[in-house]
Enzyme design. Structure first.
Site, PDB file in Angstrom:
ATOM      1  CG  HIS A 153       0.049 -56.393 -31.065  1.00  0.00           C
ATOM      2  ND1 HIS A 153      -1.128 -56.543 -29.704  1.00  0.00           N
ATOM      3  CD2 HIS A 153       0.547 -55.788 -30.425  1.00  0.00           C
ATOM      4  CE1 HIS A 153      -0.494 -55.984 -28.750  1.00  0.00           C
ATOM      5  NE2 HIS A 153       0.620 -55.344 -29.337  1.00  0.00           N
ATOM      6  CE  LYS A 157       2.361 -59.280 -28.973  1.00  0.00           C
ATOM      7  NZ  LYS A 157       3.830 -58.857 -28.604  1.00  0.00           N
TER       8      LYS A 157
HETATM    9  P1  NAD Z   1      11.205 -58.146 -35.309  1.00  0.00           P
HETATM   10  O1  NAD Z   1      10.801 -59.705 -35.624  1.00  0.00           O
HETATM   11  O2  NAD Z   1      10.640 -57.065 -36.375  1.00  0.00           O
HETATM   12  O3  NAD Z   1      12.524 -57.993 -34.861  1.00  0.00           O
HETATM   13  C1  NAD Z   1      13.314 -58.798 -34.265  1.00  0.00           C
HETATM   14  C2  NAD Z   1      14.593 -58.795 -34.584  1.00  0.00           C
HETATM   15  O4  NAD Z   1      15.425 -59.434 -33.648  1.00  0.00           O
HETATM   16  C3  NAD Z   1      15.077 -59.405 -35.977  1.00  0.00           C
HETATM   17  O5  NAD Z   1      15.798 -58.485 -36.929  1.00  0.00           O
HETATM   18  C4  NAD Z   1      15.768 -60.549 -35.651  1.00  0.00           C
HETATM   19  O6  NAD Z   1      16.779 -60.988 -36.723  1.00  0.00           O
HETATM   20  C5  NAD Z   1      16.482 -60.200 -34.431  1.00  0.00           C
HETATM   21  N1  NAD Z   1      16.922 -61.361 -33.348  1.00  0.00           N
HETATM   22  C6  NAD Z   1      16.401 -62.549 -33.333  1.00  0.00           C
HETATM   23  N2  NAD Z   1      17.330 -63.121 -32.516  1.00  0.00           N
HETATM   24  C7  NAD Z   1      18.230 -62.464 -31.983  1.00  0.00           C
HETATM   25  C8  NAD Z   1      19.621 -62.483 -31.340  1.00  0.00           C
HETATM   26  N3  NAD Z   1      19.704 -63.565 -30.506  1.00  0.00           N
HETATM   27  N4  NAD Z   1      20.391 -61.660 -30.960  1.00  0.00           N
HETATM   28  C9  NAD Z   1      20.179 -60.323 -31.948  1.00  0.00           C
HETATM   29  N5  NAD Z   1      19.162 -60.037 -32.787  1.00  0.00           N
HETATM   30  C10 NAD Z   1      18.384 -61.308 -32.873  1.00  0.00           C
HETATM   31  O7  NAD Z   1       9.964 -57.954 -34.166  1.00  0.00           O
HETATM   32  P2  NAD Z   1       9.680 -56.558 -33.511  1.00  0.00           P
HETATM   33  O8  NAD Z   1       8.306 -56.147 -34.077  1.00  0.00           O
HETATM   34  O9  NAD Z   1      10.585 -55.516 -33.605  1.00  0.00           O
HETATM   35  O10 NAD Z   1       9.440 -56.862 -31.940  1.00  0.00           O
HETATM   36  C11 NAD Z   1      10.649 -57.308 -31.282  1.00  0.00           C
HETATM   37  C12 NAD Z   1      10.044 -57.697 -29.818  1.00  0.00           C
HETATM   38  O11 NAD Z   1       9.710 -56.395 -29.074  1.00  0.00           O
HETATM   39  C13 NAD Z   1       8.833 -58.494 -29.784  1.00  0.00           C
HETATM   40  O12 NAD Z   1       9.035 -59.358 -28.611  1.00  0.00           O
HETATM   41  C14 NAD Z   1       7.691 -57.190 -29.416  1.00  0.00           C
HETATM   42  O13 NAD Z   1       6.386 -58.161 -28.917  1.00  0.00           O
HETATM   43  C15 NAD Z   1       8.106 -56.655 -28.711  1.00  0.00           C
HETATM   44  N6  NAD Z   1       7.820 -55.407 -28.471  1.00  0.00           N
HETATM   45  C16 NAD Z   1       7.772 -54.509 -27.390  1.00  0.00           C
HETATM   46  C17 NAD Z   1       7.181 -53.333 -27.011  1.00  0.00           C
HETATM   47  C18 NAD Z   1       7.361 -52.800 -25.711  1.00  0.00           C
HETATM   48  O14 NAD Z   1       6.805 -51.382 -25.402  1.00  0.00           O
HETATM   49  N7  NAD Z   1       7.810 -53.410 -24.853  1.00  0.00           N
HETATM   50  C19 NAD Z   1       6.643 -52.781 -28.260  1.00  0.00           C
HETATM   51  C20 NAD Z   1       6.545 -53.446 -29.509  1.00  0.00           C
HETATM   52  C21 NAD Z   1       7.253 -54.698 -29.519  1.00  0.00           C
END
Ligand code: NAD
Length: 264
Positions: A153, A157
């Site tokens: 990844h 992450k």
């Molecule tokens: P990222 O860090 O780019 O984005 C996370 C966002 O959430 C940030 O903008 C942050 O400010 C915001 N945030 C944090 N706490 C918050 C709250 N309490 N309320 C509202 N917003 C809040 O991360 P990302 O790369 O977008 O990944 C996000 C999550 O998705 C991770 O856990 C990742 O592992 C997961 N993910 C899952 C899949 C899937 O298919 N299930 C795919 C990719 C990523």
């Protein structure tokens, strides 16, 4: 139209979800939440021009004013549970892509769904190719039970191993059980060299700039190896799964774990 709000709107996944919901005829984007407190029009975040939906840092307020049917959460492991609690207690179905939830967390979501008579879907991976990789890995493990998982990844992450790698290990364990792999006397000269362990399966996590989300499941047998590999080369790969979940979650009774359970 199904009214959707997105939590984690500024994030890498959040922005992609905003775009996908906006472009879907059956979904209406009514709110966007992020702890980043700047209030901007969502259209400016995703390059469509103004959409008259402003980002907001207060999930409670967004639910009260926008009255969504569904909340999609892509935040982080330390925020997600609080968002799910707020949404379900306020009568909003939830679609959760955030990874790093514990078994205890999942049980709490299950109980909240039952208490509030609502549907929720948690999926460690929304990409159809990844679902197929997991299915194929489970099938292969019946015949080739010695297996290791390498997941790769991007370097931002937070959790390791990935939710997909853990889910793959769980599915493999369902068919082959716990199994001692490798030499019984093997030892690590450097802590962690053999990766994490789940039921005897070694899981290795690579974190580097340039990657999105990738996984190899490597099986070894007498004189042969089999590698099943999936690559999400763009975050668009997750969007058909996310929009499908938004459409199906309201008809679910209780919590469903894994996208595979809502695919036709
Ligand atoms: P990222 O860090 O780019 O984005 C996370 C966002 O959430 C940030 O903008 C942050 O400010 C915001 N945030 C944090 N706490 C918050 C709250 N309490 N309320 C509202 N917003 C809040 O991360 P990302 O790369 O977008 O990944 C996000 C999550 O998705 C991770 O856990 C990742 O592992 C997961 N993910 C899952 C899949 C899937 O298919 N299930 C795919 C990719 C990523």
């Amino acid at each position: 139209m199904i009214k959707v709000i997105v939590c984690g709107a500024y994030g890498r996944m959040g922005r992609e979800v905003l775009k996908a919901v906006h472009n879907d005829q059956e979904l209406k984007l009514v709110g966007a939440v992020d702890i980043n407190s700047a209030r901007v029009d969502v259209g400016d975040l995703i390059g469509t021009g103004k959409l008259d939906v402003l980002t907001n840092s207060d999930l409670n307020k967004v639910i009260e004013t926008c009255k969504p049917d569904v909340m999609v959460d892509f935040t982080n492991p330390s925020s997600v549970m609080q968002n799910i609690r707020i949404a379900l207690k306020k009568g909003v179905c939830t679609v959760v892509g955030t990874t790093g939830l514990t078994e205890e967390n999942v049980n709490e979501v299950k109980a909240l769904c039952e208490e509030n008579k609502l549907g929720a879907l948690i999926a460690p991976n929304f990409a159809i190719g990844a679902i197929l990789m997991m299915k194929m890995a489970q099938e292969a493990a019946k015949y080739l039970p010695n297996v290791e998982i390498i997941e790769l990844h991007h370097d931002q992450k937070l959790d390791a191993p990935s939710g997909t790698a853990l889910r793959t290990a769980e599915l493999i364990t369902e068919v082959r059980g716990t199994r001692q792999q490798g030499h019984p006397n093997e030892f690590e000269k450097l802590a962690g060299a053999r990766g994490g362990e789940y039921s005897g399966i070694r899981l290795h996590s690579v974190r580097l700039p340039g990657y999105v989300a990738h996984q190899e499941v490597i099986f070894g047998g007498l004189g042969q190896t089999l590698t099943i590999r999936h690559d999400s080369i763009s975050r668009e790969s997750f969007m058909p799964g996310v929009t499908l979940a938004c459409k199906k979650v309201m008809s679910l009774s209780g919590l469903v774990f894994g996208l595979e359970h809502i695919l036709d």
